[in-house]
Design an enzyme around this catalytic site. Structure first.
Site, PDB file in Angstrom:
ATOM      1  N   LYS A   9      43.863 -16.357 -16.751  1.00 43.33           N
ATOM      2  CA  LYS A   9      42.528 -15.758 -16.759  1.00 43.33           C
ATOM      3  C   LYS A   9      42.390 -14.602 -15.770  1.00 43.33           C
ATOM      4  CE  LYS A   9      40.085 -19.766 -18.563  1.00 43.33           C
ATOM      5  NZ  LYS A   9      41.284 -20.505 -18.952  1.00 43.33           N
ATOM      6  N   GLU A  35      34.050 -16.589 -10.577  1.00 41.42           N
ATOM      7  CA  GLU A  35      33.319 -15.459 -11.124  1.00 41.42           C
ATOM      8  C   GLU A  35      31.829 -15.772 -11.150  1.00 41.42           C
ATOM      9  OE1 GLU A  35      34.912 -14.947 -15.003  1.00 41.42           O
ATOM     10  OE2 GLU A  35      33.759 -16.579 -15.885  1.00 41.42           O
ATOM     11  N   GLU A  39      37.319 -14.816 -21.625  1.00 42.76           N
ATOM     12  CA  GLU A  39      38.748 -15.127 -21.668  1.00 42.76           C
ATOM     13  C   GLU A  39      39.249 -14.916 -23.087  1.00 42.76           C
ATOM     14  OE1 GLU A  39      39.530 -19.230 -20.841  1.00 42.76           O
ATOM     15  OE2 GLU A  39      37.826 -19.915 -22.021  1.00 42.76           O
ATOM     16  N   ASN A  78      41.744 -16.830 -25.789  1.00 40.24           N
ATOM     17  CA  ASN A  78      42.534 -18.009 -26.112  1.00 40.24           C
ATOM     18  C   ASN A  78      43.622 -17.610 -27.092  1.00 40.24           C
ATOM     19  OD1 ASN A  78      41.164 -20.236 -24.660  1.00 40.24           O
ATOM     20  ND2 ASN A  78      39.425 -19.531 -25.865  1.00 40.24           N
ATOM     21  N   GLU A  98      36.607 -14.659 -26.106  1.00 39.09           N
ATOM     22  CA  GLU A  98      35.324 -15.282 -25.798  1.00 39.09           C
ATOM     23  C   GLU A  98      34.484 -14.365 -24.915  1.00 39.09           C
ATOM     24  OE1 GLU A  98      35.849 -19.204 -24.275  1.00 39.09           O
ATOM     25  OE2 GLU A  98      36.764 -19.939 -26.126  1.00 39.09           O
ATOM     26  N   ASN A 131      30.680 -27.620 -19.982  1.00 40.31           N
ATOM     27  CA  ASN A 131      31.509 -26.507 -20.447  1.00 40.31           C
ATOM     28  C   ASN A 131      32.393 -26.870 -21.635  1.00 40.31           C
ATOM     29  OD1 ASN A 131      30.633 -24.735 -18.246  1.00 40.31           O
ATOM     30  ND2 ASN A 131      31.816 -26.125 -16.961  1.00 40.31           N
ATOM     31  N   PHE A 177      27.296 -39.785 -21.590  1.00 42.45           N
ATOM     32  CA  PHE A 177      28.434 -39.194 -22.307  1.00 42.45           C
ATOM     33  C   PHE A 177      29.778 -39.589 -21.706  1.00 42.45           C
ATOM     34  CE2 PHE A 177      24.826 -36.470 -23.197  1.00 42.45           C
ATOM     35  CZ  PHE A 177      24.918 -36.297 -24.573  1.00 42.45           C
TER      36      PHE A 177
END
Length: 667
Positions: free
Chosen positions: A116, A200, A288, A290, A275, A235, A348
Site C-alpha cells: 500500500k 493515512e 488501494e 487489489n 478502490e 472495514n 457479530f
C-alpha cells in the site's frame, strides 16, 4: 488453452473458479488442509491434493506445498483466488520460475500495487488522486501516535500488505492510535506474514466505491464500471452493489480512466480492482489496488455479462480482450449480501459449528423478472471452521432497477435457510429494509451510526405485522386441523377447530376470526379489516410461501408451544396463536428472568486467548482492555464495561475457550 489448472485456495472462491474452468473444458485441481478434507471445493474438482494442517500458515500460504501440488498434478497454471497467496509476488515469481502460469498480474505489478505504501507513491506519480497520510513505515506505537497527531485525527492505521479488513483500525485519539497500532501489527503478521504498518487520514462521511479493471498483455485495458461497497463492519464489506447510486456519468468516467492509468503505469494484466474513497461532493481519493479477483466480483458480472474468471484465464493464456470500453454498458442493477458465520445478536462475533440445515434460494431467473445467484463453498452437514474467514456464501440478485434488485434480495434472504450456527442473515435482511439504505444515502459509517448498540433484530411496521399475524392465524388453523385428525376422539369424530383466536407477536395482540374455505382463509381483525390468505404450507414445513391479499410473504417457520417462531425481513418473532381464554390466562404468567452474569467476563466466541491484560486484585476502568481473543484470523479486544476489581482469572494466554467460558470474575 490450458488443459489443467490448480486453484490455490479454498471455500467459496475455489468453487467459483472451478465452475468457470469446467465451462471452458479445463480440468481442475483442488488443494486442502485437514479441516477441509470433506469441503465442497474438494468434491467439485477433478483432483485434490492434501497440503497440511488446518492453520493457513501450515497449509494454504506455504508456497512450497502449493508448488509440490502443482508438480504432482502437472497443472499448467494456478488461479490464486483472493486472500492467502493471491497477492504474494514471491509466489507468482516462483510459479514463473518453474514454467507455470500465474492466473493474475505479473509479479512486479503485484509487488508495486500489493504494498500500500509503494502503490500510493506510484498513484501520485500517475496523477491519481490520493488520501493525505504518512507514506513511510512506522517503527513503534510512540511513532504511530506522533504521526497520527501530525496527520490529524481521525486516522486509519493499516497493514501495508493487508486486505479484507485485516490489520486495519480507525483511531480518534492517542490511546486508540497506540492500541490500534499494536493490534493491526499483530493481525497483519498473523494473516499476511508482514507486520508493516502505515497511517493515512480517515475521510469522514466517506463512500467506498471501487472500479473493476481488466487488462491483457497486448496493451488493452478497460474498466467494467464501479461497485458501491460502503456497507461495512470493522472495514469488512457486508453488502455491495453495482453500479453506485451516487456516481454521475462524469465521475464514473474519471474514476475509470484513473484506474486504467494506474494499471498501465505498472504494466498490469488480468483482473484487478482500484478502490477509492469518495466524499459527499464526489471528490474521490485512491485507497488501494487489489491485484486479484475481488470477493464482490459477481455484481460486476451481473451488470456487464462478463465472466471475470474466464477472462482472467484467457488473459493468462495470452489472448486479447474480446471487447473494448465502448462495448461495456451497464445493464440493470445487482446486489450482493455476504453471509457470514457471525452472530449479529452477539456483536457479530464469529460462530463455528455444523450447518444442520443449509438451503439457499433457487438460482436463476425469478418469477418477477430478476436473477438469483449464490456463490458458496459449504453444504448442509458441513462444518464452519475456526481457522478461516467466516464467509458462508455470497447471495446476489439482479433486476432492471435498484428498487427491484433490493426487492429480489429481500425475497432471496427470506428464502435462505441456515441453521446450526450464528449468522448475519437477519442483519443483512434488516439493512435491505432500512430507509437510509433504500434511499441510497449511505457511507462507510452506516452500520455504526444506525446500529450503535449492536443489532437487536428488526422491528416490523404495523402493516407488515398484521400480514404476518393473518398468515400465522391461517397456518395455525391448518396445524390444528392436522392435530385433531391425528388425535381424534373415542367415537372417531374430529374435534371442531374454533374460529376465534388471539395472535400475539412483537408486543402486540390481535383478536381475529378465521373463516376458512376450500381455497384459503379470510382473517378478520377486531377493527373489521379482513385479510385473504392462501398458501400450500403444511405443518412441519420449514419455509412458508404465503399470499396475503395477493402479496407474497416468505417466512422461515419453527414450531413452539402455542405458536410459531417466524423469521423474515431481519425479524425473529415468537408468535403465539391462542384461544381468547388461553390468551387471557397467558397474560398472567410470569416472564423468565435471565441470570445475572455481570460479575464475569465471558468468552464471546470460540477462540484462542492471545493475552490477559490485567492481574488479580487490579482495579479496572470502563473501556479498559482486559483480554484479547483471536478467532477466524481476527483479534478481538475485550474491554471492561464498568469500573471493577478483578477477583480471579480463570484463563491464560494460549487457552482455547468455548462460547461463554469464564475468562475472569470481578468483585
Amino acid at each position: 488453452m490450458f488443459k489443467k489448472i490448480l486453484i490455490a485456495n479454498r471455500g467459496e472462491i475455489a468453487c467459483r473458479v472451478i465452475k468457470s474452468a469446467k465451462r471452458m473444458g479445463i480440468k481442475t485441481v483442488a488443494v486442502y488442509s485437514d479441516a477441509d478434507r470433506h469441503a465442497l471445493h474438494v468434491k467439485m474438482a477433478d483432483e485434490a491434493v492434501y497440503i497440511g494442517a488446518s492453520p493457513a500458515a501450515q497449509s494454504y500460504i506455504v508456497i512450497d506445498k502449493i508448488l509440490d501440488a502443482v508438480r504432482q498434478t502437472g497443472a499448467e497454471a494456478v488461479h490464486p483466488g483472493y486472500g492467502f497467496l493471491s497477492e504474494n509476488r514471491v509466489f507468482a515469481a516462483a510459479l514463473e520460475a518453474i514454467g507455470v502460469v500465474f492466473i493474475g498480474p505479473p509479479s512486479p505489478a503485484i509487488e508495486a500495487m500489493g504494498d500500500k505504501i509503494t502503490s500510493k507513491k506510484i498513484a501520485q506519480e500517475a496523477n491519481v488522486s490520493t488520501v493525505p497520510g504518512h507514506m513511510g513505515l512506522i517503527a513503534d506505537a510512540d511513532e504511530a501516535v506522533k504521526i497520527a497527531t501530525k496527520v490529524g485525527y481521525p486516522v486509519m492505521i493499516k497493514a501495508s500488505a493487508g486486505g479484507g479488513g485485516k490489520g486495519m483500525r480507525i483511531a480518534w485519539n492517542d490511546a486508540e492510535a497506540r492500541e490500534g497500532f499494536q493490534s493491526s501489527k499483530n493481525e497483519a503478521a498473523a494473516s499476511f506474514g508482514d507486520d508493516r504498518i502505515f497511517i493515512e487520514k480517515f475521510v469522514t462521511q466517506p463512500r467506498h466505491i471501487e472500479i473493476q479493471v481488466l487488462a491483457d498483455s497486448h496493451g488493452n485495458c478497460v474498466y467494467l464500471h464501479e461497485r458501491e461497497c460502503s456497507i461495512q463492519r470493522r472495514n469488512q464489506k457486508v453488502i455491495e452493489e453495482a453500479p453506485s447510486s451516487f456516481l454521475d456519468p462524469a465521475t464514473r468516467k474519471a474514476m475509470g480512466e484513473q484506474a486504467c492509468a494506474l494499471a498501465r503505469a505498472v504494466g498490469y494484466t488480468s483482473a484487478g480492482t482500484v478502490e477509492f474513497i469518495v466524499d459527499d461532493k464526489r471528490n474521490f481519493y485512491f485507497l488501494e489496488m487489489n491485484t486479484r479477483l475481488q470477493v464482490e466480483h459477481p455484481v460486476t458480472e451481473l451488470i456487464t455479462g462478463i465472466d471475470l474468471v474466464e477472462q482472467m484465464i484467457r488473459v493468462a493464456n495470452g489472448e486479447k480482450l474480446p471487447f473494448t470500453q465502448d462495448d461495456l454498458k451497464i445493464n440493470g442493477w445487482a446486489m450482493e449480501s455476504r453471509l457470514y458465520a457471525e452472530d449479529p445478536y452477539r456483536k457479530f462475533l464469529p460462530s463455528i459449528g455444523r450447518l444442520s440445515r443449509y438451503r439457499p434460494p433457487v438460482e436463476g431467473p425469478t418469477v418477477t423478472g430478476g436473477i438469483v445467484r449464490n456463490d458458496t463453498g459449504v453444504f448442509e452437514g458441513g462444518e464452519i471452521s475456526m481457522y478461516y474467514d467466516p464467509m458462508i456464501a455470497k447471495l446476489c440478485t439482479w433486476a432492471p432497477t435498484r428498487t427491484q434488485a433490493i426487492e429480489e434480495m429481500r425475497t432471496a434472504l427470506d428464502t435462505f435457510e441456515v441453521e446450526g450456527i450464528g449468522h448475519n442473515l437477519p442483519f443483512v435482511a434488516a439493512v435491505m429494509d432500512h430507509p437510509r439504505f433504500v434511499s441510497g444515502a449511505i457511507t462507510t459509517a452506516f452500520i455504526e451510526e444506525e446500529y450503535p448498540d449492536g443489532f437487536k433484530g428488526a422491528t416490523l411496521d404495523e402493516a407488515l405485522l398484521r400480514r404476518v399475524a393473518a398468515a400465522a392465524a391461517a397456518m395455525n388453523r391448518v396445524a390444528e386441523i392436522r392435530r385433531t385428525r391425528i388425535s381424534g376422539t373415542m367415537d372417531n369424530h374430529e374435534r371442531k377447530v374454533g374460529d376465534h383466536w388471539v395472535v400475539s407477536l412483537q408486543g402486540q395482540s390481535y383478536p381475529v376470526i378465521v373463516a376458512a374455505d376450500r381455497d384459503g382463509s379470510t382473517i378478520s381483525f377486531a377493527d373489521g379489516a379482513p385479510h385473504r390468505v392462501t398458501s400450500d404450507w403444511t405443518p412441519g414445513g420449514h419455509l412458508a410461501r404465503i399470499s396475503v391479499d395477493g402479496e407474497p410473504l416468505v417466512m422461515k417457520v419453527g414450531k413452539i408451544p402455542s405458536g410459531f417462531r417466524l423469521r423474515l425481513r431481519g425479524a425473529d418473532l415468537k408468535v403465539l396463536v391462542r384461544t381468547p381464554r388461553q390468551a387471557e390466562l397467558g397474560a398472567l404468567m410470569l416472564e423468565k428472568v435471565a441470570p445475572d452474569t455481570s460479575r464475569f467476563l465471558l468468552c464471546p466466541m470460540p477462540g484462542l486467548i492471545v493475552n490477559i491484560a490485567v492481574e488479580v486484585g487490579q482495579e479496572v476502568q470502563e473501556g479498559q482492555a482486559l483480554a484479547t481473543v483471536e478467532a477466524m484470523k481476527m483479534e478481538n479486544i475485550l474491554k471492561a464495561e464498568r469500573t471493577a476489581v478483578v477477583k480471579s482469572i480463570k484463563a491464560k494466554a494460549g487457552s482455547s475457550l468455548r462460547v461463554d467460558d469464564v475468562i475472569m470474575e470481578f468483585e
